[in-house]
Design a protein around this motif. Structure first.
Motif, mmCIF file in Angstrom:
data_model
loop_
_atom_site.group_PDB
_atom_site.id
_atom_site.type_symbol
_atom_site.label_atom_id
_atom_site.label_comp_id
_atom_site.label_asym_id
_atom_site.label_seq_id
_atom_site.Cartn_x
_atom_site.Cartn_y
_atom_site.Cartn_z
ATOM 1 N N ASP A 103 1.078 -1.424 0.106
ATOM 2 C CA ASP A 103 -0.289 0.286 0.300
ATOM 3 C C ASP A 103 0.474 1.205 0.380
ATOM 4 O O ASP A 103 1.523 2.013 -0.890
ATOM 5 N N THR A 104 0.840 2.214 1.374
ATOM 6 C CA THR A 104 1.996 3.343 1.199
ATOM 7 C C THR A 104 2.840 3.204 2.414
ATOM 8 O O THR A 104 2.518 2.406 3.019
ATOM 9 N N GLU A 143 5.277 10.490 2.060
ATOM 10 C CA GLU A 143 4.430 9.626 1.715
ATOM 11 C C GLU A 143 4.709 8.716 0.237
ATOM 12 O O GLU A 143 4.915 9.167 -0.440
ATOM 13 N N ASP A 171 4.743 5.592 -2.821
ATOM 14 C CA ASP A 171 3.399 4.475 -3.064
ATOM 15 C C ASP A 171 4.125 3.413 -2.906
ATOM 16 O O ASP A 171 5.409 2.879 -2.781
ATOM 17 N N SER A 172 3.235 2.160 -3.346
ATOM 18 C CA SER A 172 3.608 1.185 -3.378
ATOM 19 C C SER A 172 4.940 0.497 -4.375
ATOM 20 O O SER A 172 5.604 -0.757 -3.790
ATOM 21 N N ILE A 196 4.698 9.798 -2.763
ATOM 22 C CA ILE A 196 3.411 10.830 -3.579
ATOM 23 C C ILE A 196 3.021 12.140 -2.763
ATOM 24 O O ILE A 196 1.786 12.766 -2.932
#
Length: 337
Positions: free
Chosen positions: A24-25, A299, A301-302, A307
């Motif tokens: 996920d994040t 943050e 992303d995968s 992001i």
């Protein structure tokens, strides 16, 4: 667009079998400082000696006890928010006060160890007393000291286990690489002996490639160094794998919003640099002299792409306690060494 070396959509199904991706994040708080210049005690508004009168009126700033308190609080807050954290120092702890003049590397090592940084880059001032003074500091530091753009073949005393090109952290199962750099101007403005300094951009590129070959599950790359804000931005623009740059050397004050004290911001925090691929890389510094502590919230992303990036330096004024830490005597509020 994805950075160089990251899994493409076509290969995603195959890569899932052998390469770890982020679930996920992933959230990371980077707390950072630079150019502390031996301000072990709190200072005046202009980063000089804090007088007794100024201290009595709560008109003093910074000092290692406040840095320690602010970092401790940031780490605790991150843990409560299920966010990973790193505390990074972008060079130049040496020089600037009588404490350093008298005690040299010994006080720097002892008190910086007490801050418990995760990593530090070399700064030019760490060479001011020559290699002979830098070696024992490296040996006694309890954290990795980083610089990927050094050629030490003519200065082999600096081949020390704790002086590294980079370090990889496993943060809750996510691997984050921090790559160091220091200005080549050190050769001319300090006492670096026979150390040769290489181009920062090319050195960081090469180190990122070595990391990916050695540990293909590293997804996030942070550049940590001491070459000035202009070079920080060149690194952000020119190194495809880099996700964020934490810099020093030019004492650059970046801030978003109304300035908290007398320093005028030279840009927003973070400043974004856009690569040719379209990736936007956050670049930060946190002024100098322990007056501020940078706080960059990221943050990912995968695939390990940023992001979201937001933050600001925290002014270390009287609102941040000096703390009842081992830095300060409870009876006379003076630095212990």
């Amino acid at each position: 667009m994805a950075k160089s070396g990251k899994v493409t959509a076509v290969l995603a199904c195959v890569a899932m079998l052998s390469v770890t991706t982020l679930a996920d994040t992933f959230k990371l708080l980077i707390v950072h400082t630079n150019d502390m210049h031996s301000r072990f005690e709190q200072t005046s508004k202009s980063s000089g000696v804090c007088s007794e009168q100024e201290a009595a009126k709560n008109q003093c700033f910074g000092g290692f006890p406040r840095v320690s308190e602010a970092v401790t609080l940031a780490r605790a807050r991150s843990k409560m928010e299920n966010t990973q954290s790193l505390f990074l120092i972008a060079g130049d702890i040496y020089q600037g006060t009588l404490f350093y003049t008298i005690y040299k590397w010994k006080i720097v090592a002892k008190l910086t160890n007490m801050l418990r940084p995760d990593a530090m880059s070399l700064g030019n001032h760490e060479f001011d007393d020559g290699v002979k003074s830098l070696v024992p500091f490296i040996n006694n530091a309890t954290f990795p000291i980083l610089a990927s753009n050094l050629d030490l073949r003519k200065e082999q005393d600096l081949y020390r286990p704790n002086l590294k090109n980079s370090v990889v952290f496993d943060l809750g199962g996510v691997k984050v690489a921090v790559i160091g750099y220091v200005t080549p101007d050190t050769k001319f403005i300090s006492q670096a002996g026979e150390v040769e300094f290489l181009d920062e951009v090319e050195s960081i590129k090469a180190e990122a490639e070595r990391i990916k070959e050695r540990e293909p599950d590293v997804r996030i790359f942070i550049a940590l160094g001491h070459s000035g804000f202009e070079m920080d931005q060149k690194i952000a623009a020119g190194v495809p794998d880099i996700d964020a740059v934490v810099g020093g050397h030019t004492n650059t004050f970046l801030y978003s919003g109304s300035k908290p004290d007398s320093e005028d911001p030279e840009g927003i925090y973070p400043t974004f640099v856009t690569q040719e691929s379209g990736r936007r890389i956050p670049v930060v510094q946190a002024y100098a002299y322990t007056k501020y502590l940078g706080q960059l919230s990221l943050e990912f992303d995968s695939q390990g792409e940023v992001i979201h990036a937001v933050g600001n330096p925290l002014l270390l004024d009287h609102n941040v306690e000096q703390g009842k830490s081992c830095f300060v005597s409870a009876t006379n509020n003076k630095l212990i060494f």
